[in-house]
Design an enzyme around this catalytic site. Sequence first.
Site, mmCIF file in Angstrom:
data_model
loop_
_atom_site.group_PDB
_atom_site.id
_atom_site.type_symbol
_atom_site.label_atom_id
_atom_site.label_comp_id
_atom_site.label_asym_id
_atom_site.label_seq_id
_atom_site.Cartn_x
_atom_site.Cartn_y
_atom_site.Cartn_z
ATOM 1 N N ARG A 84 0.133 86.997 130.021
ATOM 2 C CA ARG A 84 0.147 85.611 131.053
ATOM 3 C C ARG A 84 0.788 86.064 132.356
ATOM 4 O O ARG A 84 2.349 86.225 132.133
ATOM 5 C CB ARG A 84 0.577 84.430 130.347
ATOM 6 C CG ARG A 84 0.542 83.196 131.318
ATOM 7 C CD ARG A 84 1.307 82.075 130.558
ATOM 8 N NE ARG A 84 2.710 82.315 130.710
ATOM 9 C CZ ARG A 84 3.593 81.970 130.132
ATOM 10 N NH1 ARG A 84 3.477 81.346 128.992
ATOM 11 N NH2 ARG A 84 4.880 82.172 130.397
ATOM 12 N N TYR A 109 12.455 84.485 132.873
ATOM 13 C CA TYR A 109 12.729 84.887 131.525
ATOM 14 C C TYR A 109 12.079 86.279 131.201
ATOM 15 O O TYR A 109 12.365 86.651 130.102
ATOM 16 C CB TYR A 109 12.413 83.784 130.413
ATOM 17 C CG TYR A 109 11.090 83.102 130.523
ATOM 18 C CD1 TYR A 109 9.977 83.559 130.234
ATOM 19 C CD2 TYR A 109 10.926 81.863 131.361
ATOM 20 C CE1 TYR A 109 8.858 83.000 130.304
ATOM 21 C CE2 TYR A 109 9.951 81.329 131.470
ATOM 22 C CZ TYR A 109 8.811 81.799 130.932
ATOM 23 O OH TYR A 109 7.705 81.203 131.000
ATOM 24 N N HIS A 113 4.420 79.237 132.558
ATOM 25 C CA HIS A 113 3.520 78.283 132.072
ATOM 26 C C HIS A 113 2.786 77.482 132.872
ATOM 27 O O HIS A 113 1.704 77.305 132.587
ATOM 28 C CB HIS A 113 4.580 77.475 131.271
ATOM 29 C CG HIS A 113 3.618 76.097 130.345
ATOM 30 N ND1 HIS A 113 2.979 76.435 129.383
ATOM 31 C CD2 HIS A 113 3.882 75.085 130.483
ATOM 32 C CE1 HIS A 113 2.550 75.368 128.891
ATOM 33 N NE2 HIS A 113 2.941 74.435 129.831
#
Length: 434
Positions: free
Chosen positions: A314, A326, A318
């Site tokens: 990804r 991160y 999100h």
Amino acid sequence: MKKKVRATKSAKPKPSKNGSRRATLALPQQRTYEVPDHRLEKPDFTVRQVRKGDDWAYEVSGDLSAPVPPIRDSKYLTKQQCIEIYRWMVLNRRMEQALENLYKQGKVVGGVYFGLGQEACSCASAFALEKDDWLAPMIRNQGSLLVRGFEPRDMMMQYMAKAGSPTKGRDGTSHFGDIYKRNVVSPISMLGDLIPVLAGVALGARLQGKNVAVMTYIGDGGQSTGVTYEGINFAAVQDLGLVLFVESNLWAYSTPSEMQYRVKDLAERAIAYGIPGVIVDGTDACQVYDAAYEAVARAHRGEGPTLIEAKMMRMKGHAIHDAADYVPKPMFEYWRKRDPIARFENYLVNVKKWLSPQEHKRLIADVEAYLEKEREVAVNSPMPTPETAEGGVYCEEGCHEIKLKYGMPRVARAPPPPLSQAKSKKEEAAIHFK
């Protein structure tokens, strides 16, 4: 995905404590299926959590300098089909870029969820479905919606909560579908819930005399939810045509795969259900399509579900509000070199030479021109009027009609016996009981 049975050799008799020999037999060790891995590379790195002062961070270690593998030739796709899938992928990418710009302009209500780096999985998988098959996308599978017949304006108006959006402005994300014409079930926010819903769709179609493929997706994080297990198990026991893509994109929000599950490959979990599992490179459209094509064919033959693990990354957080700080930067660099669109472009233009440089430029220009028209329609569409807020929220009598899609159920309920006959049977049962 062939069935595989392995058995150990019988053990030789072992001496007992009193010196006599007693026979012991090793039971055969059986595996219902093996798990083929069609990737042309297997990344060799791990992510671990480390302390940096008062904070925690993730570090990646391993070989991040491996060369980019080639695209594997498809066993089923034609030249024209490859070009068509590539066009869907480019449209998917450009539409999400347009959505990002609309968000930055303050025109989007709520957040935006991107499938950057996952276009090959979304588009090539949906491309393998036939008209009567069903699709249930997740929030990153907007490419699947495009392939299934939705227009870019639908997605853009949905995120802007416009009156002309599929939900008429009542939802600001991708929670919409079309169960009448496109056979698309709306995404469900509770991850994993789509799986038993799609199993139910397949069961309903079978009761009407038709085996259909029902395709849905789950991430590596959502794959650990209880409803995921229940849905797959039900589909397996009932031999329902579930085609489940596990989009193994390495991060469940901010949690790396290494801290989510112990198995190396999530496809191994298919063995526990007694169904075929397969691993593909999720950035290779040909591998994704071939696995989906074979799983759909199994579903049409009534042979049950298939679990396909698509390995990829990804490439954004999100959602648009998540900067993904991160993620170790070397991981981004590694997967950026494996961009599914850049790889497929190279395959079509330089390797297969199915597109000349001029034809490729024209394809990109056509996509951008089409998308600009769609964007203009979406931006200039009106917002819903206040008096329409209550409409379509609750189902009132006659709001919609549910029709059988494939025919009458094959097994009809027997009509009740005549009253006199029912009475006599009841009396007979009472006498027998006494």
